[in-house]
Design an enzyme around this catalytic site. Sequence first.
Site, PDB file in Angstrom:
ATOM      1  N   LYS A  81       1.384  -1.290  -0.200  1.00  0.00           N
ATOM      2  CA  LYS A  81      -0.439  -0.249   0.169  1.00  0.00           C
ATOM      3  C   LYS A  81       0.926   1.119  -0.172  1.00  0.00           C
ATOM      4  O   LYS A  81       0.425   2.518  -0.415  1.00  0.00           O
ATOM      5  CB  LYS A  81      -0.290  -0.351   1.285  1.00  0.00           C
ATOM      6  CG  LYS A  81      -1.901  -1.387   1.215  1.00  0.00           C
ATOM      7  CD  LYS A  81      -2.022  -1.121   2.870  1.00  0.00           C
ATOM      8  CE  LYS A  81      -3.261  -2.131   3.029  1.00  0.00           C
ATOM      9  NZ  LYS A  81      -4.195  -2.327   4.625  1.00  0.00           N
ATOM     10  N   GLU A 131       7.345   2.721  -7.091  1.00  0.00           N
ATOM     11  CA  GLU A 131       6.881   1.823  -5.499  1.00  0.00           C
ATOM     12  C   GLU A 131       7.570   3.028  -4.593  1.00  0.00           C
ATOM     13  O   GLU A 131       7.647   4.260  -4.623  1.00  0.00           O
ATOM     14  CB  GLU A 131       8.810   1.440  -6.105  1.00  0.00           C
ATOM     15  CG  GLU A 131       9.611  -0.635  -6.201  1.00  0.00           C
ATOM     16  CD  GLU A 131       8.786  -0.655  -4.588  1.00  0.00           C
ATOM     17  OE1 GLU A 131       7.993  -0.004  -3.869  1.00  0.00           O
ATOM     18  OE2 GLU A 131       9.257  -2.235  -4.642  1.00  0.00           O
ATOM     19  N   ASP A 132       7.675   3.157  -3.455  1.00  0.00           N
ATOM     20  CA  ASP A 132       7.748   3.853  -1.993  1.00  0.00           C
ATOM     21  C   ASP A 132       9.464   3.962  -1.945  1.00  0.00           C
ATOM     22  O   ASP A 132       9.936   4.638  -1.788  1.00  0.00           O
ATOM     23  CB  ASP A 132       6.492   3.230  -1.089  1.00  0.00           C
ATOM     24  CG  ASP A 132       6.682   1.773  -0.877  1.00  0.00           C
ATOM     25  OD1 ASP A 132       7.515   0.879  -1.204  1.00  0.00           O
ATOM     26  OD2 ASP A 132       6.313   1.733   0.511  1.00  0.00           O
ATOM     27  N   ASP A 190      14.619  -0.897  -0.828  1.00  0.00           N
ATOM     28  CA  ASP A 190      15.982  -1.333   0.606  1.00  0.00           C
ATOM     29  C   ASP A 190      16.152  -2.541   0.724  1.00  0.00           C
ATOM     30  O   ASP A 190      17.403  -2.896  -0.062  1.00  0.00           O
ATOM     31  CB  ASP A 190      14.185  -2.024   2.048  1.00  0.00           C
ATOM     32  CG  ASP A 190      15.281  -2.094   3.198  1.00  0.00           C
ATOM     33  OD1 ASP A 190      16.633  -2.148   2.987  1.00  0.00           O
ATOM     34  OD2 ASP A 190      14.449  -2.303   4.651  1.00  0.00           O
ATOM     35  N   PHE A 202      13.919   3.294   9.250  1.00  0.00           N
ATOM     36  CA  PHE A 202      12.982   2.723   9.360  1.00  0.00           C
ATOM     37  C   PHE A 202      11.866   3.584   9.087  1.00  0.00           C
ATOM     38  O   PHE A 202      11.796   4.681   9.834  1.00  0.00           O
ATOM     39  CB  PHE A 202      12.957   2.183  10.508  1.00  0.00           C
ATOM     40  CG  PHE A 202      11.202   1.183   9.678  1.00  0.00           C
ATOM     41  CD1 PHE A 202      10.669   0.273   9.226  1.00  0.00           C
ATOM     42  CD2 PHE A 202       9.646   1.714  10.086  1.00  0.00           C
ATOM     43  CE1 PHE A 202       9.651  -0.447   8.511  1.00  0.00           C
ATOM     44  CE2 PHE A 202       8.624   1.503  10.038  1.00  0.00           C
ATOM     45  CZ  PHE A 202       8.620  -0.046   9.076  1.00  0.00           C
TER      46      PHE A 202
HETATM   47  P1  5GP Z   1      12.275  -4.400   0.228  1.00  0.00           P
HETATM   48  O1  5GP Z   1      12.319  -5.525  -0.477  1.00  0.00           O
HETATM   49  O2  5GP Z   1      13.445  -3.512  -0.403  1.00  0.00           O
HETATM   50  O3  5GP Z   1      13.458  -4.426   1.066  1.00  0.00           O
HETATM   51  O4  5GP Z   1      11.375  -3.794   0.604  1.00  0.00           O
HETATM   52  C1  5GP Z   1      10.489  -2.674   0.059  1.00  0.00           C
HETATM   53  C2  5GP Z   1       9.031  -2.614   0.548  1.00  0.00           C
HETATM   54  O5  5GP Z   1       9.185  -3.030   2.281  1.00  0.00           O
HETATM   55  C3  5GP Z   1       8.500  -1.443   0.495  1.00  0.00           C
HETATM   56  O6  5GP Z   1       7.986  -1.271  -0.559  1.00  0.00           O
HETATM   57  C4  5GP Z   1       7.917  -1.179   1.891  1.00  0.00           C
HETATM   58  O7  5GP Z   1       6.407  -1.566   1.502  1.00  0.00           O
HETATM   59  C5  5GP Z   1       8.890  -2.151   3.074  1.00  0.00           C
HETATM   60  N1  5GP Z   1       9.497  -1.017   3.403  1.00  0.00           N
HETATM   61  C6  5GP Z   1      11.729  -1.019   3.603  1.00  0.00           C
HETATM   62  N2  5GP Z   1      11.639  -0.843   3.844  1.00  0.00           N
HETATM   63  C7  5GP Z   1      11.048   0.439   4.675  1.00  0.00           C
HETATM   64  C8  5GP Z   1      10.646   1.580   5.762  1.00  0.00           C
HETATM   65  O8  5GP Z   1      12.196   1.981   5.892  1.00  0.00           O
HETATM   66  N3  5GP Z   1      10.180   1.797   6.283  1.00  0.00           N
HETATM   67  C9  5GP Z   1       8.467   1.091   6.087  1.00  0.00           C
HETATM   68  N4  5GP Z   1       7.426   1.531   6.729  1.00  0.00           N
HETATM   69  N5  5GP Z   1       8.645   0.642   5.254  1.00  0.00           N
HETATM   70  C10 5GP Z   1       9.611  -0.691   4.974  1.00  0.00           C
END
Ligand code: 5GP
Length: 177
Positions: free
Chosen positions: A43, A99-100, A103, A152
């Site tokens: 979301k 993408e938001d 990470d 975070f």
């Molecule tokens: P990844 O797969 O790249 O590790 O993480 C991507 C997803 O994890 C993002 O779309 C988001 O939903 C969540 N996410 C990653 N880092 C953060 C963060 O710092 N805060 C929040 N609220 N969600 C994160």
Amino acid sequence: MARRSALKRLIGRSQLRRRVRELAAQIAHDYRGQQPVLVGTLKGSFVFLADLARLVDLPVEIDFIGAASYGQARETSGQVRVYHEPRCELQGRHVILVEDIVDTGLTLEEVRRFLEARGPASLRVCALLMKERAREAGITVDYLGFVVPNDFLVGYGLDCAERYRNLPDVYVLDGEG
Ligand code: 5GP
């Protein structure tokens, strides 16, 4: 509010606005004469997507993909699951994944693979935020808003256990959160 004290503002709303406007202008320039589909990841990207879509001067279509790796936790589980598929026909379309935050890059990789399998004419990625560790790992996207520390973050669509998504700025969530 006790919890508010755990929030430290990282990116303010006017800075967000300025950068989203720049990204929208770049996309409008690159896709001139085309009708791309913006596919937002649920979301967390809903606020970014709403702002981007209104600033991009193109006849875009909007859809969403739901992919989860974190659940209620702050660390990735390492497994990404697509729980909502886009409804638009993506075959032969110019797709921009919105993408938001990137990470570890696992979500991006999985969603990219999922969308590629739909046979789009092109697929690019527009991410608002990318953590330092993702950049150091060599993960790249086509359009990027900000590189951010490995903290975070919440706000501007990002949550912690479904809270804080509606904050208009991006914050680092410390401690108790
Ligand atoms: P990844 O797969 O790249 O590790 O993480 C991507 C997803 O994890 C993002 O779309 C988001 O939903 C969540 N996410 C990653 N880092 C953060 C963060 O710092 N805060 C929040 N609220 N969600 C994160």
